[in-house]
Write an enzyme that holds these catalytic residues in place. Structure first.
Site, PDB file in Angstrom:
ATOM      1  N   ASP A 195     -11.322 -11.894  10.341  1.00 31.55           N
ATOM      2  CA  ASP A 195     -10.254 -11.894   9.342  1.00 31.55           C
ATOM      3  C   ASP A 195      -8.898 -12.028  10.051  1.00 31.55           C
ATOM      4  O   ASP A 195      -8.202 -11.043  10.257  1.00 31.55           O
ATOM      5  CB  ASP A 195     -10.343 -10.579   8.556  1.00 31.55           C
TER       6      ASP A 195
ATOM      7  N   ASP B 152      -5.164 -13.644  -2.743  1.00 34.03           N
ATOM      8  CA  ASP B 152      -4.536 -13.278  -1.473  1.00 34.03           C
ATOM      9  C   ASP B 152      -4.589 -14.536  -0.617  1.00 34.03           C
ATOM     10  O   ASP B 152      -5.629 -14.885  -0.043  1.00 34.03           O
ATOM     11  CB  ASP B 152      -5.266 -12.106  -0.810  1.00 34.03           C
TER      12      ASP B 152
ATOM     13  N   ASP C 144      -1.211 -12.386   1.949  1.00 36.86           N
ATOM     14  CA  ASP C 144      -1.851 -11.394   2.813  1.00 36.86           C
ATOM     15  C   ASP C 144      -2.064 -12.080   4.160  1.00 36.86           C
ATOM     16  O   ASP C 144      -3.190 -12.356   4.580  1.00 36.86           O
ATOM     17  CB  ASP C 144      -3.175 -10.937   2.185  1.00 36.86           C
TER      18      ASP C 144
ATOM     19  N   GLU D 269     -10.900  -6.495  -4.858  1.00 36.96           N
ATOM     20  CA  GLU D 269     -10.735  -7.543  -3.831  1.00 36.96           C
ATOM     21  C   GLU D 269     -12.004  -7.614  -2.978  1.00 36.96           C
ATOM     22  O   GLU D 269     -12.236  -6.752  -2.125  1.00 36.96           O
ATOM     23  CB  GLU D 269      -9.520  -7.216  -2.960  1.00 36.96           C
TER      24      GLU D 269
ATOM     25  N   ASP E 132      -6.226 -13.525   9.003  1.00 39.28           N
ATOM     26  CA  ASP E 132      -5.080 -13.418   8.091  1.00 39.28           C
ATOM     27  C   ASP E 132      -3.937 -14.361   8.451  1.00 39.28           C
ATOM     28  O   ASP E 132      -2.787 -13.933   8.637  1.00 39.28           O
ATOM     29  CB  ASP E 132      -4.547 -11.960   8.061  1.00 39.28           C
TER      30      ASP E 132
ATOM     31  N   HIS F 231       0.877  -1.168   0.000  1.00 35.20           N
ATOM     32  CA  HIS F 231       0.000   0.000   0.000  1.00 35.20           C
ATOM     33  C   HIS F 231       0.916   1.220   0.000  1.00 35.20           C
ATOM     34  O   HIS F 231       1.953   1.211   0.667  1.00 35.20           O
ATOM     35  CB  HIS F 231      -0.831   0.122   1.278  1.00 35.20           C
TER      36      HIS F 231
HETATM   37  C1  XUL Z   1      -7.858  -6.392   4.147  1.00 32.11           C
HETATM   38  C2  XUL Z   1      -7.036  -6.834   3.010  1.00 32.11           C
HETATM   39  C3  XUL Z   1      -6.115  -5.804   2.444  1.00 32.11           C
HETATM   40  C4  XUL Z   1      -6.042  -5.812   0.963  1.00 32.11           C
HETATM   41  C5  XUL Z   1      -5.220  -4.687   0.388  1.00 32.11           C
HETATM   42  O1  XUL Z   1      -8.646  -7.375   4.693  1.00 32.11           O
HETATM   43  O2  XUL Z   1      -7.087  -7.958   2.595  1.00 32.11           O
HETATM   44  O3  XUL Z   1      -4.863  -6.002   2.997  1.00 32.11           O
HETATM   45  O4  XUL Z   1      -5.484  -7.005   0.497  1.00 32.11           O
HETATM   46  O5  XUL Z   1      -5.665  -3.458   0.790  1.00 32.11           O
HETATM   47 CO    CO Z   2      -6.138  -8.944   0.981  1.00 30.74          CO
END
Ligand code: XUL
Ligand code: CO
Length: 495
Positions: A366, A355, A398, A291, A368, A161
């Protein structure tokens, strides 16, 4: 405040969740943390023995990961955590090298800005190169760490980003200058082999985006967001990025009572149209990706899932200009499997990037996490292989370390494990294809449509009068078994 008080009173998180029903609130807080824990991180201090390296100099060129070798393939019997057991970059599988199938990339934000902070606790990571500031010098030093990491891991793609690679300043002009400086360094460090899989603009962290960017009720915010995306497209292009992502974390609503949903969606479409026009104007040939995610941080995000996003793109005539970036944890948040989202994107010609991560079935938000489930990875790779690969897209991790994982080597172990899991998925798909019985089962299931009448239906010539005649002629149809358990048995045998 409420949550903190309860927590301080000694009530565990599960209790809090049950009592306050603020699952949404908790989700919101945790999601914000997922991408932006960097700003709520408490300052870190440099270890005393590294004080010279931690001096406020962007020019620190020391080794960031001493003792970590370049990661090599050692095969499944290796017990070395810093080696690949399944991912063998140059090995050919199903007509392509593993590297070309996977196109792995490193997500800058989780790997280099993830602090381990969560809504209930401060940062836990204490990386030796961090000086606790968000200075330009620190941004440059982090960028050097990023490229050493990428090279040692043996990948050549990364994702970012705008605001996680360079700090915000007082004005947009100064912020752009900061970004330019860091991007110039990144360009130098990339060399000829490395480039971004994708870049994106962070339109969710700053308070100006509290009502959204493209869907904000304030025209000034819309303009600011446009300026930010314009610049992010430029730097992604300059760095040789192959894709550009729109994740609309705040493009949604908290309540419909104060929201003109139709108007906001129109604005979002106009914003994306302008992005397409600008991309073409600057000669950026990368794929634009949406996304999908259903919520977090908003109660309802407009890009809810693959089907909703496809419908939006079709309605506004943008379907040929965009593809989708499917994130597995977002898929499960929307009540689908990752495989469902990938297949929905694929059959609509929209599967552009993945991702790669996973959620926790018990936690539900989420989280991740790095994907380590071999069965899940095999289903993901089934879609990728059916899609003929993802290029110019690829896999973006991600995914972040758990809060409790605090060693520098954990960054490597997590990526190696994620890469090995997907590589194993690819190997399993090759076994399934070679064996052929799963494809055969599916083919047989639909073989009645290979008949003359079936073919007529599929060609759009199955009018109701003709079908009524056939139904009467054929009588009660014989309905065969779906063979689900057999399909599962065949699938399992490849794992
Ligand atoms: C948020 C997410 C972000 C996007 C990019 O949940 O996945 O990191 O991948 O902005
Ligand atoms: Co993402």
């Amino acid at each position: 405040m409420i949550l903190t008080t309860k927590f301080d009173d000694g009530v565990n998180l599960h209790e809090i969740g049950k009592r306050w029903r603020p699952r949404r609130l908790l989700l919101l807080l945790l999601c914000l943390n997922a991408v932006s824990s960097l700003v709520i991180a408490s300052p870190q201090t440099c270890p005393a023995d590294l004080s010279t390296k931690c001096a406020d100099s962007g020019e620190w060129e020391g080794e960031f990961f001493p003792g970590i070798p370049t990661i090599k393939y050692e095969g499944p019997s290796s017990k070395n955590p810093l080696s690949f057991k399944w991912y063998n970059a140059n090995e050919e599988i199903l007509g392509k090298t593993m590297k070309d199938w996977m196109r792995f990339s490193v997500a800058f934000w989780h790997t280099f800005r993830g602090s381990g902070a969560d809504p209930f606790g401060s940062a836990t990571k204490n990386w030796p190169w961090e000086d606790g500031t968000n200075s330009l010098a620190m941004a440059k030093r982090r960028m050097r760490a990023n490229f050493e990491f990428i090279k040692k891991l043996g990948v050549d793609l990364w994702c970012f980003h705008d605001r996680d690679i360079a700090p915000d300043a007082e004005t947009l002009e100064e912020t752009n200058k900061n970004l330019d400086e860091v991007v110039a360094l990144a360009k130098k460090l990339q060399g000829t082999k490395i480039h971004p899989l994708w870049g994106t603009a962070q339109l969710f962290l700053h308070p100006r985006y509290m009502h959204g960017g493209a869907t904000s009720s304030e025209v000034g915010v819309y303009a600011y967001a446009a300026a930010q995306v314009k610049k992010a497209l430029e730097v992604t292009h300059y760095l040789g990025g192959e894709n550009y992502v729109f994740w609309g974390g705040r493009e949604g609503y908290q309540t419909l009572l104060n929201t003109d949903m139709g108007r906001e969606l129109d604005h979002m479409a106009r914003f994306l149209e302008a992005a397409v026009a600008y991309k073409k104007k600057i000669g950026f040939n990368g794929t634009l990706l949406i996304e999908p995610k259903p919520q977090e941080p908003t109660k309802h995000q407009y890009d809810w899932d693959a089907a909703t996003s496809a419908n939006f793109l079709r309605k506004y005539g943008l379907i040929d200009e965009f593809k989708l970036n499917i994130e597995c944890n977002h898929a499960t948040l929307s009540g689908h499997s990752c495989h469902h989202e990938l297949e929905t994107a694929r059959i609509n010609g929209l599967l552009g990037n993945i991702d790669a991560n996973t959620g926790d079935p018990q936690v539900g938000w989420d989280t991740d996490q790095f994907l380590t489930d071999i069965s899940e990875a095999t289903m993901v790779m089934l879609s990728v292989v059916r899609n003929g690969g993802l290029a110019p897209g690829g896999f973006n991790f991600d995914a972040k370390l758990r809060r409790e994982s605090t060693d520098v080597e954990d960054l490597f172990i997590a990526h190696i494990s994620g890469m090995d899991t997907l590589a194993r998925g690819l190997r399993n798909v090759a076994k399934l294809i070679e064996d052929g019985s799963l494809d055969d089962l599916v083919r047989k299931r639909y073989q009645s449509f290979d008949s003359e009448i079936g073919a007529a239906i599929e060609a759009g010539k199955g009018d109701f009068e003709m079908l009524e005649k056939k139904a009467m002629e054929w009588g009660e149809p014989k309905v065969p078994s779906a063979k689900q358990e057999l399909a599962e048995m065949i699938f399992q045998s490849a794992l």
